[in-house]
Design a protein around this motif. Structure first.
Motif, short mmCIF file in Angstrom:
data_model
loop_
_atom_site.label_atom_id
_atom_site.label_comp_id
_atom_site.label_asym_id
_atom_site.label_seq_id
_atom_site.Cartn_x
_atom_site.Cartn_y
_atom_site.Cartn_z
N TYR A 146 0.83 -1.20 0.00
CA TYR A 146 0.00 0.00 0.00
C TYR A 146 0.87 1.26 0.00
O TYR A 146 0.58 2.23 -0.70
CB TYR A 146 -0.91 0.02 1.23
N PHE A 201 -5.42 9.81 3.69
CA PHE A 201 -5.67 8.56 2.95
C PHE A 201 -4.68 7.48 3.39
O PHE A 201 -5.04 6.32 3.61
CB PHE A 201 -5.55 8.81 1.45
N TYR A 246 -5.64 6.61 7.32
CA TYR A 246 -6.96 6.05 7.64
C TYR A 246 -7.40 4.97 6.66
O TYR A 246 -7.71 3.85 7.07
CB TYR A 246 -8.00 7.17 7.70
N GLN A 247 -7.41 5.29 5.36
CA GLN A 247 -7.85 4.27 4.40
C GLN A 247 -6.83 3.14 4.25
O GLN A 247 -7.20 1.98 4.10
CB GLN A 247 -8.15 4.91 3.04
N TRP A 277 -4.31 2.67 6.55
CA TRP A 277 -3.96 2.31 7.93
C TRP A 277 -2.45 2.14 8.12
O TRP A 277 -1.96 1.30 8.85
CB TRP A 277 -4.70 1.03 8.35
N ASN A 283 -12.64 11.98 2.53
CA ASN A 283 -13.19 11.06 1.55
C ASN A 283 -12.60 11.43 0.19
O ASN A 283 -12.90 12.51 -0.34
CB ASN A 283 -14.71 11.18 1.54
N VAL A 289 -8.40 -0.21 -1.91
CA VAL A 289 -9.21 -0.46 -0.71
C VAL A 289 -10.62 0.05 -0.96
O VAL A 289 -10.87 0.84 -1.88
CB VAL A 289 -8.63 0.25 0.54
N ASP A 290 -11.52 -0.38 -0.12
CA ASP A 290 -12.86 0.19 -0.05
C ASP A 290 -12.76 1.40 0.87
O ASP A 290 -12.65 1.26 2.09
CB ASP A 290 -13.85 -0.85 0.51
N HIS A 291 -12.78 2.59 0.28
CA HIS A 291 -12.47 3.79 1.07
C HIS A 291 -13.51 4.07 2.14
O HIS A 291 -13.18 4.64 3.18
CB HIS A 291 -12.29 5.00 0.16
N THR A 343 -12.93 1.29 5.08
CA THR A 343 -11.69 1.53 5.83
C THR A 343 -11.79 2.80 6.66
O THR A 343 -11.28 2.87 7.78
CB THR A 343 -10.49 1.62 4.88
N ALA A 344 -12.46 3.82 6.13
CA ALA A 344 -12.65 5.05 6.91
C ALA A 344 -13.53 4.78 8.13
O ALA A 344 -13.27 5.31 9.22
CB ALA A 344 -13.28 6.14 6.04
#
Length: 529
Positions: free
Chosen positions: A313, A351, A354-355, A357, A399, A456-458, A461-462
């Motif tokens: 990532y 991003f 959080y998204q 990690w 987002n 990722v699925d934003h 993950t958020a």
């Protein structure tokens, strides 16, 4: 011969430079810049930094040579260089500005202090900008900052007598000679006082009216922002010079009848002045607590992300291959120019934190190398704030899709920096992975081949990040330490200085048991960011 040695570091100018003026009282002045191997090899240094510095040094040498004593540029560990000067020229007095740099420069300054004490060399350091060394309390900092800014600008000395000989070898060195990896950025700003002065003039004469309302979008920010940060970071121009310019222009505008005052200028001057204040406010954090560069401000967040760091990532984030067009376009622009506007910087680290990690440390080093205007004292506190590990700031979980709709709704910025998406229809430019197969074929952009699918699925993950962090912030021990963090580093309202201390609304968030339902002042609603 009475010799004054002026050690230039991140203060590459002759105007508003108190150490230089003080040294000019000696019968001879040796202006010195040192390429320090440990700083050049550090993980936060890059080739673009060196090339920019070299351009600044070339102009600084011209300014000093015109006053009688050329800049002497040498390579080596600073105490070894000082030893050579003492052996060749005899005793001297060392002059420099205080520096709030990285951990390497901090340790270096301690060695210089020890060497000077052991060799009976007086080292006279002057404050730099508005950062206060050995500050006992944050409560009076804004008052001290304003006192510094209100002081008259320091004139440049008219004449400097040369010590008569040069250190050898001496002169500018290339990235290859210094062993720098990587290449220069083709679209970065040029270094030097002349480009800085031109940028100041252009900003105040042409860009200022649009400054306040054009900061957020990468479409407008490139032209509307001051673009002075690289020159401030390397000390080509001082914060005090800019503050005096702000005050002078404000007085000129306010002297006009209200109908004749240029629209938007006073509001933009206020915003720009605030950012100059924030510049020193953040550096003061690192000055007061140097460990911020290496560890969390709030120790209650230790262990949160360290074991979950994803190298894949991280690398795809670095190279702009996340599958989120606005994120990737920002990374591509940054790789080319060394600059991106503040809102997009916050989006990038949000991003990553959080998204994806990822812990903030490795991303912070990557961005340090990418930012031409890298300033450690701003960089690390800001990145920790955007990563949610200070304990006193509300969570800003951006987002990436909403930000693209808000800041680049037509995909103009994205298409500029991601040419592979040039033919994607307007309806899909923000979320190209939603294109039906027949649209992908027609546009010639196959998701997963010509452009990556989202990594990722934003939204999921958020949501995980928000839930995890708020659960941690409810812990009584974490909330208690947040109060301590605020006392050390929290901003204060200048109008209340001298009165009993009171936590700001942002700091009080740390004591809440649930996320705030309304946006805080200057913060974004976490649900909508």
């Amino acid at each position: 011969m009475s010799l004054g040695v002026v050690w230039f570091k991140r203060d590459l100018r002759v105007f508003d430079h108190l150490p230089l003026l003080q040294a000019s009282g000696h019968t001879a002045v040796l202006p010195l810049y040192v390429y320090e191997p440990e700083i050049i090899r550090a993980p936060d240094f890059s080739t673009q930094h060196l090339c920019f510095i070299n351009e600044c040094l070339a102009e600084l040498d011209q300014a000093l040579s015109g006053r009688g004593s050329p800049l002497q540029i040498v390579h080596g560990e600073i105490t070894h260089v000082l030893k050579r000067i003492r052996e060749e020229f005899g005793s001297f007095t060392l002059y420099s500005h205080e520096e709030t740099g990285n951990a390497i420069s901090y340790a270096r300054d301690l060695r210089v202090a020890d060497w000077c004490a052991a060799n009976s060399i007086a080292w006279k350091e002057s404050p730099s900008n508005g950062v206060v060394r050995r500050l006992s309390s944050r409560d009076e900092w804004s008052t001290l900052w304003m006192q510094r800014m209100r002081q008259p600008l320091v004139r440049a000395p008219d004449f400097l007598r040369s010590p008569g000989k040069m250190l050898t070898p001496n002169g500018l060195m290339t990235p290859r000679q210094l062993g720098c990896d990587g290449t220069d950025k083709p679209g970065r700003q040029r270094g030097g006082r002349k480009p800085a002065s031109q940028q100041v003039k252009g900003f105040f004469d042409k860009q200022l009216a649009h400054y306040r309302y054009s900061l957020s979008s990468p479409l407008s920010a490139e032209d509307a922002c001051s673009r002075l940060s690289p020159y401030i970071a390397h000390g080509v121009i001082s914060i005090r010079e800019l503050m005096h310019k702000v005050w002078k222009m404000r007085a000129q505008v306010q002297s006009l009848p209200e109908p004749a005052q240029p629209k938007g200028v006073l509001a933009s001057l206020k915003s720009f002045e605030s950012r100059l204040h924030w510049h020193c406010h953040f550096i003061q954090k690192l000055e007061s607590e140097p460990e911020i560069e290496l560890r969390n401000v709030h120790r209650g967040f230790d262990g949160l992300r360290e074991e979950n760091f994803s190298q894949e990532y991280f690398e795809r984030w670095c190279t702009g291959e996340t599958g989120f067009p606005l994120i990737d376009a920002c990374m591509k622009m940054l790789a080319h120019t060394g600059w991106i506007n503040f809102r997009m910087r916050a989006l990038l680290i949000s991003f990553s934190s959080y998204q994806l990690w990822n812990h903030w440390r490795e991303p912070s080093l990557h961005l340090a190398r990418e930012f031409l205007d890298y300033e450690p004292g701003i960089h690390y506190p800001q990145i920790q704030m955007q990563s949610g590990v200070t304990g006193i700031n509300t969570l800003r979980i951006y987002n990436p899709v909403k930000q693209a709709h808000d800041q680049d709704p037509e995909g103009i910025f994205v298409r500029r920096w991601l040419p592979q998406l040039e033919n994607v229809p307007q309806d899909f430019i923000i979320e190209p992975w939603t294109m039906p197969a027949e649209v992908q074929t027609a546009s010639g952009v196959l998701i997963g081949q010509h452009y990556p699918a989202p990594i990722v699925d934003h939204l999921a993950t958020a949501a995980y990040a928000r839930k995890t962090l708020w659960e941690l912030r409810r812990d009584p021990k974490v909330r208690a330490e947040a109060v301590s963090v605020f006392q050390r580093h929290g901003s204060r309202n200048p109008a209340r200085e001298g009165r009993p201390r009171r936590m700001t609304r942002a700091a009080k968030v740390a004591t809440l048991t649930e996320p705030p339902q309304l946006p805080l002042a200057l913060d974004l609603p976490e649900q909508d960011a």
